[in-house]
Design a protein around this motif. Structure first.
Motif, mmCIF file in Angstrom:
data_model
loop_
_atom_site.group_PDB
_atom_site.id
_atom_site.type_symbol
_atom_site.label_atom_id
_atom_site.label_comp_id
_atom_site.label_asym_id
_atom_site.label_seq_id
_atom_site.Cartn_x
_atom_site.Cartn_y
_atom_site.Cartn_z
ATOM 1 N N VAL B 23 0.845 -1.202 0.000
ATOM 2 C CA VAL B 23 0.000 0.000 0.000
ATOM 3 C C VAL B 23 0.878 1.249 0.000
ATOM 4 O O VAL B 23 0.657 2.198 -0.763
ATOM 5 C CB VAL B 23 -0.951 0.000 1.215
ATOM 6 N N LEU B 26 2.482 1.734 -3.428
ATOM 7 C CA LEU B 26 1.534 2.257 -4.423
ATOM 8 C C LEU B 26 1.235 3.731 -4.146
ATOM 9 O O LEU B 26 1.122 4.535 -5.070
ATOM 10 C CB LEU B 26 0.232 1.450 -4.402
ATOM 11 N N ALA B 27 1.140 4.079 -2.858
ATOM 12 C CA ALA B 27 0.885 5.484 -2.511
ATOM 13 C C ALA B 27 2.036 6.358 -2.984
ATOM 14 O O ALA B 27 1.837 7.489 -3.417
ATOM 15 C CB ALA B 27 0.684 5.628 -1.008
ATOM 16 N N GLU B 29 3.744 5.938 -5.615
ATOM 17 C CA GLU B 29 3.542 6.187 -7.049
ATOM 18 C C GLU B 29 2.550 7.314 -7.271
ATOM 19 O O GLU B 29 2.606 8.021 -8.273
ATOM 20 C CB GLU B 29 2.988 4.932 -7.725
ATOM 21 N N LEU B 30 1.596 7.427 -6.339
ATOM 22 C CA LEU B 30 0.514 8.391 -6.515
ATOM 23 C C LEU B 30 0.900 9.790 -6.051
ATOM 24 O O LEU B 30 0.156 10.730 -6.265
ATOM 25 C CB LEU B 30 -0.710 7.934 -5.723
ATOM 26 N N LEU B 31 2.071 9.911 -5.397
ATOM 27 C CA LEU B 31 2.468 11.225 -4.894
ATOM 28 C C LEU B 31 2.658 12.203 -6.046
ATOM 29 O O LEU B 31 3.219 11.847 -7.073
ATOM 30 C CB LEU B 31 3.787 11.113 -4.139
ATOM 31 N N PRO B 32 2.168 13.412 -5.886
ATOM 32 C CA PRO B 32 2.408 14.416 -6.934
ATOM 33 C C PRO B 32 3.832 14.951 -6.841
ATOM 34 O O PRO B 32 4.059 16.036 -6.363
ATOM 35 C CB PRO B 32 1.373 15.493 -6.612
ATOM 36 N N PRO B 42 13.054 4.903 -8.448
ATOM 37 C CA PRO B 42 12.851 3.506 -8.817
ATOM 38 C C PRO B 42 11.397 3.086 -8.648
ATOM 39 O O PRO B 42 10.615 3.754 -7.990
ATOM 40 C CB PRO B 42 13.745 2.756 -7.840
ATOM 41 N N ASP B 43 11.087 1.970 -9.253
ATOM 42 C CA ASP B 43 9.765 1.391 -9.150
ATOM 43 C C ASP B 43 9.710 0.597 -7.837
ATOM 44 O O ASP B 43 10.165 -0.537 -7.766
ATOM 45 C CB ASP B 43 9.559 0.469 -10.357
ATOM 46 N N LEU B 71 -2.706 -3.689 -10.474
ATOM 47 C CA LEU B 71 -2.935 -2.455 -9.714
ATOM 48 C C LEU B 71 -1.953 -1.378 -10.166
ATOM 49 O O LEU B 71 -2.323 -0.228 -10.395
ATOM 50 C CB LEU B 71 -2.748 -2.708 -8.218
ATOM 51 N N VAL B 74 -2.884 0.368 -13.349
ATOM 52 C CA VAL B 74 -3.888 1.423 -13.230
ATOM 53 C C VAL B 74 -3.270 2.668 -12.608
ATOM 54 O O VAL B 74 -3.473 3.794 -13.069
ATOM 55 C CB VAL B 74 -5.087 0.941 -12.395
ATOM 56 N N VAL B 75 -2.469 2.444 -11.553
ATOM 57 C CA VAL B 75 -1.898 3.575 -10.826
ATOM 58 C C VAL B 75 -0.983 4.396 -11.724
ATOM 59 O O VAL B 75 -1.007 5.623 -11.706
ATOM 60 C CB VAL B 75 -1.138 3.064 -9.590
ATOM 61 N N THR B 76 -0.155 3.715 -12.532
ATOM 62 C CA THR B 76 0.810 4.460 -13.332
ATOM 63 C C THR B 76 0.255 4.841 -14.695
ATOM 64 O O THR B 76 0.986 5.300 -15.550
ATOM 65 C CB THR B 76 2.096 3.637 -13.555
#
Lengths: 298, 167
Positions: B23, B26-27, B29-32, B42-43, B71, B74-76
């Motif tokens: 979690v 994934l969060a 990745e979602l950071l602006p 890195p991934d 998941l 979708v996120v990226t």
């Protein structure tokens, strides 16, 4: 002793090889299904709604720091900004006054000439949530979706110019493909001369292609949307011409240009309504118009 | 013998903890984040997939890697199946040699991870290329390198909550 090393005596289900084959096949099927036929939009919508709380949660720290930063902004800076804004407001309100009368006049003229009236230009303001990490897709995620009346295909601008187009709408968020995306084509015109051209994104930038060498185009010319499609309103600035290579022997000039809008930096964007086109005239044999936007292909 | 690896008695890893790590990744990745940062960032999800399939192969295997990959897709905002493909292949390659990998010291593991991260990036590039994107330059593999360099740190970090109090 290391638990991770304990061999698994009870081997349940498929062998790893079989599992891999299954997963690889499924991935390939998904890849093809998604890219060629767009089958997965429903699933993507569902997953994105589930992920939405996480998305908001990830934005909380940033918003907090911004709020704290706002709180401690020096008064002098606020004052200066306020003055600047007021000045701009004055100038713009004078523009607006003239605009509204002109608009009325234009509508009247259009009615007289039996042309379709243009919709009003009210847009929806949205905030950029994040940019996709995938280096292939120049995309943004914004925080308004179909629940706010956003529809796929709408143009997205910031205060300087065109950013891109809404390409995927989810209930609470939407995906914006930026003009610098490969596959992105905008019908533009050279503002100075009114010459129409196509602006191609090539993944990280934009360029005008297929412009005859003899075209009157100069450095620093502004390229604005021509409105020759159902997507963009006329006259949104898109790019500025940086450099023109006229190679002898080539039929077309190479025009490098630079996007005006903060495609990579804007935090707030405006989603414009689609331009409504009059119904297509019954004569359908007209040759395909070259100035047609290619609505992205992912 | 492996000298780097902590050999003290570790508490069993909870499923909850594994979920939490994903979690968080994934969060991330979602950071602006500022735009340039994804050129070297890195991934983290891929790193975690590799980490857990080395250390908890019964919990995170090929199937889980596939699901988490979806998941991540979708996120990226990438194509469906792109990350899923890369992650499940990565997990599979780890599982082939998992029992040797856990015995490696951190330096050796880092090398293996580097190869796998590059391979996964390459797979994604090929997947994208085959459906019509252009091939990226060499800079595309910088995140893989950074990710591999972070491996020792990640390992130490993940073991932190599972050290017994006294050893």
């Amino acid at each position: 002793m290391n638990f991770a090393n304990t061999p698994s005596f009870a081997n349940q289900g498929l062998q790893p090889g079989g599992r891999l084959a299954l997963c690889v096949l499924a991935s390939l099927a998904l890849l093809v299904g998604d890219s060629q036929y767009g089958l997965m939009e429903k699933a993507r919508d569902a997953i994105s709604v589930v992920l939405y709380p996480l998305q908001r949660a990830a934005n909380v720290p940033l918003n907090l720091t911004m709020q704290v930063g706002d709180f401690f902004t020096a008064q002098a800076a606020l004052k200066r900004e306020n003055d600047a804004l007021r000045e701009r407001d004055l100038i713009q309100s004078s523009h607006l006054m003239r605009m509204s009368s002109l608009e009325k006049e234009l509508q009247q003229l259009r009615r007289l000439n039996a042309l379709a009236a243009q919709p009003s230009h009210a847009g929806v303001v949205a905030e950029v949530l994040y940019t996709g990490r995938d280096p292939f897709s120049y995309r943004l995620i914004i925080d308004k979706g179909s629940s706010s009346g956003i529809a796929s295909g709408q143009a997205v601008i910031d205060e300087n110019g065109l950013i891109g187009q809404v390409t995927r709408v989810q209930p609470l968020s939407a995906e914006v493909t930026q003009v610098i995306n490969r596959h992105y084509i905008v019908p533009v015109m050279i503002e100075r001369t009114g010459h129409r051209a196509l602006l191609y994104g090539f993944g990280g930038g934009v360029e005008v292609r297929y412009l005859p060498i003899s075209t009157d185009i100069r450095e620093n010319d502004l390229l604005v949307t021509s409105g020759v499609d159902g997507v963009y309103l006329q006259g949104i600035p898109v790019a500025r011409v940086k450099q023109i290579d006229r190679l002898g022997g080539a039929a077309f000039a190479r025009v490098r240009s630079e996007v005006i809008a903060g495609v990579q930096s804007s935090r707030f964007v405006v989603i414009m309504p689609n331009r409504r086109l009059p119904a297509t005239p019954p004569v359908a044999e007209a040759p395909a118009d070259t100035a047609k936007t290619d609505k992205k292909s992912p | 013998m492996n000298y780097d690896r902590p050999q003290e008695l570790l508490k069993p890893v909870k499923r909850r903890f594994i979920t939490l790590t994903f979690v968080v990744a994934l969060a991330l990745e979602l950071l602006p984040l500022p735009q340039g940062s994804n050129r070297w960032l890195p991934d983290f999800v891929a790193l975690l997939i590799l980490y857990w399939s080395v250390n908890q192969p019964r919990r995170i295997g090929i199937g889980m890697a596939f699901g988490i990959g979806l998941l991540a897709d979708v996120v990226t905002t990438s194509m469906f199946g792109q990350h899923a493909l890369a992650y499940s292949v990565g997990a599979y390659l780890i599982l082939l040699r998992q029992q040797q990998l856990v015995m490696f010291n951190l330096g050796q593991q880092t090398l293996v991870i580097l190869v796998l991260m590059v391979l996964m990036q390459l797979l994604m590039a090929i997947a994208r290329w085959s459906v019509g994107a252009s091939l990226p330059g060499l800079g595309y593999f910088l995140p893989a390198l950074v990710g591999a360099l972070l491996w020792p740190l990640l390992t130490k970090l993940m073991l932190l909550p599972y050290r017994s109090e006294r050893h």
